[in-house]
Each structure stands twice: as structure tokens, then as C-alpha cells.
Design a protein around this motif. Structure first.
Motif, mmCIF file in Angstrom:
data_model
loop_
_atom_site.group_PDB
_atom_site.id
_atom_site.type_symbol
_atom_site.label_atom_id
_atom_site.label_comp_id
_atom_site.label_asym_id
_atom_site.label_seq_id
_atom_site.Cartn_x
_atom_site.Cartn_y
_atom_site.Cartn_z
ATOM 1 N N ALA A 186 -46.675 -30.596 25.253
ATOM 2 C CA ALA A 186 -45.852 -31.805 25.156
ATOM 3 C C ALA A 186 -46.699 -32.980 24.653
ATOM 4 C CB ALA A 186 -45.224 -32.144 26.505
ATOM 5 N N ALA A 187 -47.912 -33.108 25.170
ATOM 6 C CA ALA A 187 -48.779 -34.216 24.749
ATOM 7 C C ALA A 187 -49.203 -34.050 23.291
ATOM 8 C CB ALA A 187 -50.003 -34.296 25.655
ATOM 9 N N LEU A 188 -49.617 -32.849 22.914
ATOM 10 C CA LEU A 188 -50.059 -32.620 21.530
ATOM 11 C C LEU A 188 -48.922 -32.830 20.540
ATOM 12 C CD1 LEU A 188 -52.332 -29.492 22.063
ATOM 13 C CD2 LEU A 188 -53.069 -31.749 21.277
ATOM 14 N N GLY A 189 -47.713 -32.415 20.944
ATOM 15 C CA GLY A 189 -46.557 -32.571 20.065
ATOM 16 C C GLY A 189 -45.862 -33.910 20.208
ATOM 17 N N ARG A 190 -46.402 -34.761 21.073
ATOM 18 C CA ARG A 190 -45.786 -36.057 21.348
ATOM 19 C C ARG A 190 -44.293 -35.901 21.664
ATOM 20 N NH1 ARG A 190 -49.203 -40.622 19.020
ATOM 21 N NH2 ARG A 190 -51.120 -39.532 18.584
ATOM 22 N N ASP A 191 -44.024 -34.864 22.465
ATOM 23 C CA ASP A 191 -42.657 -34.508 22.840
ATOM 24 C C ASP A 191 -42.278 -35.254 24.114
ATOM 25 O OD1 ASP A 191 -40.265 -33.311 23.574
ATOM 26 O OD2 ASP A 191 -41.145 -31.327 23.927
ATOM 27 N N ARG A 192 -41.570 -36.371 23.950
ATOM 28 C CA ARG A 192 -41.224 -37.190 25.117
ATOM 29 C C ARG A 192 -40.321 -36.437 26.087
ATOM 30 N NH1 ARG A 192 -41.729 -42.225 26.955
ATOM 31 N NH2 ARG A 192 -40.175 -42.928 28.441
ATOM 32 N N SER A 193 -39.331 -35.718 25.562
ATOM 33 C CA SER A 193 -38.411 -34.986 26.437
ATOM 34 C C SER A 193 -39.168 -33.933 27.248
ATOM 35 C CB SER A 193 -37.319 -34.317 25.596
ATOM 36 O OG SER A 193 -36.488 -33.525 26.411
ATOM 37 N N GLY A 194 -40.044 -33.182 26.590
ATOM 38 C CA GLY A 194 -40.852 -32.196 27.296
ATOM 39 C C GLY A 194 -41.805 -32.873 28.268
ATOM 40 N N GLY A 195 -42.387 -33.994 27.845
ATOM 41 C CA GLY A 195 -43.300 -34.743 28.709
ATOM 42 C C GLY A 195 -42.626 -35.234 29.969
ATOM 43 N N GLU A 196 -41.359 -35.618 29.855
ATOM 44 C CA GLU A 196 -40.607 -36.049 31.036
ATOM 45 C C GLU A 196 -40.458 -34.903 32.035
ATOM 46 O OE1 GLU A 196 -36.980 -37.479 29.328
ATOM 47 O OE2 GLU A 196 -37.847 -39.430 28.810
ATOM 48 N N LYS A 197 -40.233 -33.701 31.519
ATOM 49 C CA LYS A 197 -39.981 -32.554 32.390
ATOM 50 C C LYS A 197 -41.245 -32.025 33.065
ATOM 51 C CE LYS A 197 -35.771 -31.169 30.032
ATOM 52 N NZ LYS A 197 -35.618 -32.465 29.386
ATOM 53 N N VAL A 198 -42.425 -32.366 32.522
ATOM 54 C CA VAL A 198 -43.687 -31.909 33.123
ATOM 55 C C VAL A 198 -44.506 -33.073 33.671
ATOM 56 C CG1 VAL A 198 -43.818 -29.731 31.860
ATOM 57 C CG2 VAL A 198 -44.811 -31.802 30.856
ATOM 58 N N ASN A 199 -43.822 -34.180 33.960
ATOM 59 C CA ASN A 199 -44.416 -35.322 34.659
ATOM 60 C C ASN A 199 -45.501 -36.058 33.884
ATOM 61 O OD1 ASN A 199 -42.867 -35.049 37.179
ATOM 62 N ND2 ASN A 199 -43.938 -33.094 37.298
ATOM 63 N N LEU A 200 -45.380 -36.108 32.575
ATOM 64 C CA LEU A 200 -46.296 -36.922 31.774
ATOM 65 C C LEU A 200 -45.746 -38.324 31.563
ATOM 66 C CD1 LEU A 200 -47.502 -34.462 28.989
ATOM 67 C CD2 LEU A 200 -48.746 -35.222 31.018
ATOM 68 N N VAL A 201 -44.482 -38.509 31.891
ATOM 69 C CA VAL A 201 -43.810 -39.786 31.715
ATOM 70 C C VAL A 201 -43.399 -40.289 33.102
ATOM 71 C CG1 VAL A 201 -41.814 -40.920 30.660
ATOM 72 C CG2 VAL A 201 -42.977 -39.073 29.446
ATOM 73 N N ASP A 202 -43.588 -41.583 33.337
ATOM 74 C CA ASP A 202 -43.215 -42.157 34.635
ATOM 75 C C ASP A 202 -41.765 -41.846 34.976
ATOM 76 O OD1 ASP A 202 -45.669 -43.238 35.249
ATOM 77 O OD2 ASP A 202 -45.210 -45.187 34.372
ATOM 78 N N SER A 203 -41.551 -41.543 36.247
ATOM 79 C CA SER A 203 -40.205 -41.235 36.730
ATOM 80 C C SER A 203 -40.121 -41.655 38.192
ATOM 81 C CB SER A 203 -39.959 -39.722 36.603
ATOM 82 O OG SER A 203 -38.701 -39.387 37.136
ATOM 83 N N ASP A 204 -38.904 -41.891 38.666
ATOM 84 C CA ASP A 204 -38.714 -42.264 40.066
ATOM 85 C C ASP A 204 -39.079 -41.127 41.016
ATOM 86 O OD1 ASP A 204 -37.837 -44.773 39.339
ATOM 87 O OD2 ASP A 204 -35.721 -44.213 39.369
ATOM 88 N N LYS A 205 -38.950 -39.880 40.536
ATOM 89 C CA LYS A 205 -39.292 -38.739 41.371
ATOM 90 C C LYS A 205 -39.925 -37.653 40.501
ATOM 91 C CE LYS A 205 -34.712 -36.650 41.108
ATOM 92 N NZ LYS A 205 -33.648 -36.001 41.841
ATOM 93 N N PRO A 206 -40.739 -36.786 41.091
ATOM 94 C CA PRO A 206 -41.375 -35.717 40.310
ATOM 95 C C PRO A 206 -40.328 -34.810 39.669
ATOM 96 C CG PRO A 206 -42.365 -35.888 42.485
ATOM 97 C CD PRO A 206 -41.163 -36.774 42.483
ATOM 98 N N GLN A 207 -40.626 -34.379 38.468
ATOM 99 C CA GLN A 207 -39.730 -33.503 37.740
ATOM 100 C C GLN A 207 -40.165 -32.051 37.913
ATOM 101 O OE1 GLN A 207 -36.940 -34.907 36.157
ATOM 102 N NE2 GLN A 207 -37.778 -36.566 37.398
ATOM 103 N N ASP A 208 -39.244 -31.125 37.649
ATOM 104 C CA ASP A 208 -39.524 -29.696 37.776
ATOM 105 C C ASP A 208 -39.001 -28.995 36.531
ATOM 106 O OD1 ASP A 208 -39.886 -27.066 38.541
ATOM 107 O OD2 ASP A 208 -38.257 -27.078 39.999
ATOM 108 N N VAL A 209 -39.918 -28.622 35.638
ATOM 109 C CA VAL A 209 -39.524 -28.016 34.371
ATOM 110 C C VAL A 209 -38.755 -26.717 34.600
ATOM 111 C CG1 VAL A 209 -41.673 -26.743 33.976
ATOM 112 C CG2 VAL A 209 -40.284 -27.467 32.028
ATOM 113 N N TYR A 210 -39.105 -25.973 35.650
ATOM 114 C CA TYR A 210 -38.426 -24.703 35.899
ATOM 115 C C TYR A 210 -36.954 -24.909 36.238
ATOM 116 C CZ TYR A 210 -43.180 -22.962 35.952
ATOM 117 O OH TYR A 210 -44.457 -22.655 35.602
ATOM 118 N N SER A 211 -36.650 -25.959 36.975
ATOM 119 C CA SER A 211 -35.244 -26.258 37.280
ATOM 120 C C SER A 211 -34.500 -26.647 36.012
ATOM 121 C CB SER A 211 -35.141 -27.385 38.308
ATOM 122 O OG SER A 211 -35.668 -26.972 39.537
#
Length: 105
Positions: free
Chosen positions: A66-91
Motif C-alpha cells: 500500500a505504501a509503495l503503491g501510494r494506495d490510500r484505500s489499501g493504506g486505510e485498511k492496514v492502518n497506515l492512515v489515521d482512523s478513529d479505530k483500528p482497521q482489519d483488512v481481513y474483515s
């Protein structure tokens, strides 16, 4: 005595102490000694600890992609982007699969 100043009884060094019941006793012991050194320094707020801090990432390989591809959507799902709660890519993947199964049924 059981304290940070003297966690091992020098008169009875094989006697298990409170720190020996920790999940990782040797890490606990290292922390005890470091904490005691910080307190003895006279300025614990400025004390420089050299303890290793172990941190686990969220799907490290996917974080790299996600970081190498600058993939914001993927980054959100693996907690590279600030969020109110931890994300879970598997879910997230499970929801996509369930949606595809439901549409195919």
C-alpha cells in the motif's frame, strides 16, 4: 526485597520473585533495571532508555504494498492512515467475498 532497586535477593538468587511471573520475565527484568536507572538519574523525564520496543504491524506485507503503491484505500485498511479505530483488512476482504457470493447466489 521485591522492588526495582533489588529485584533479585542476593542471599537467595534462585528464589523466584514477582518479576519472574511476567509473560516475558527477562524483558520484565530489563525494564525493572532501566526504570531504576531512570529514577536514580535524578531526572527520569530526560533519561534516555535503550530498551527495544517491540511493535507489531497490521499485515506488514500489505502495508508495504500500500505504501509503495501510494494506495490510500489499501493504506486505510492496514492502518497506515489515521482512523478513529483500528482497521482489519481481513474483515474488509471477507465483506467483499460475501458480497460476491451473495450476488452469485
Amino acid at each position: 526485597p521485591d522492588n526495582a532497586e533489588s529485584p533479585i535477593d542476593k542471599d537467595n538468587p534462585t528464589d523466584p520473585k514477582w518479576w519472574a511471573t511476567a509473560d516475558c520475565p527477562w524483558q520484565a527484568m530489563a525494564t525493572i533495571y532501566d526504570l531504576a536507572a531512570a529514577i536514580k538519574s535524578g531526572n527520569p523525564e530526560e533519561y534516555v532508555s535503550h530498551l527495544t520496543v517491540h511493535q507489531d504491524g497490521s499485515c506488514n506485507g500489505l502495508q508495504h504494498y500500500a505504501a509503495l503503491g501510494r494506495d490510500r484505500s489499501g493504506g486505510e485498511k492496514v492502518n497506515l492512515v489515521d482512523s478513529d479505530k483500528p482497521q482489519d483488512v481481513y474483515s474488509s476482504v471477507a465483506r467483499l467475498v460475501q458480497k460476491a457470493v451473495d450476488e452469485d447466489a
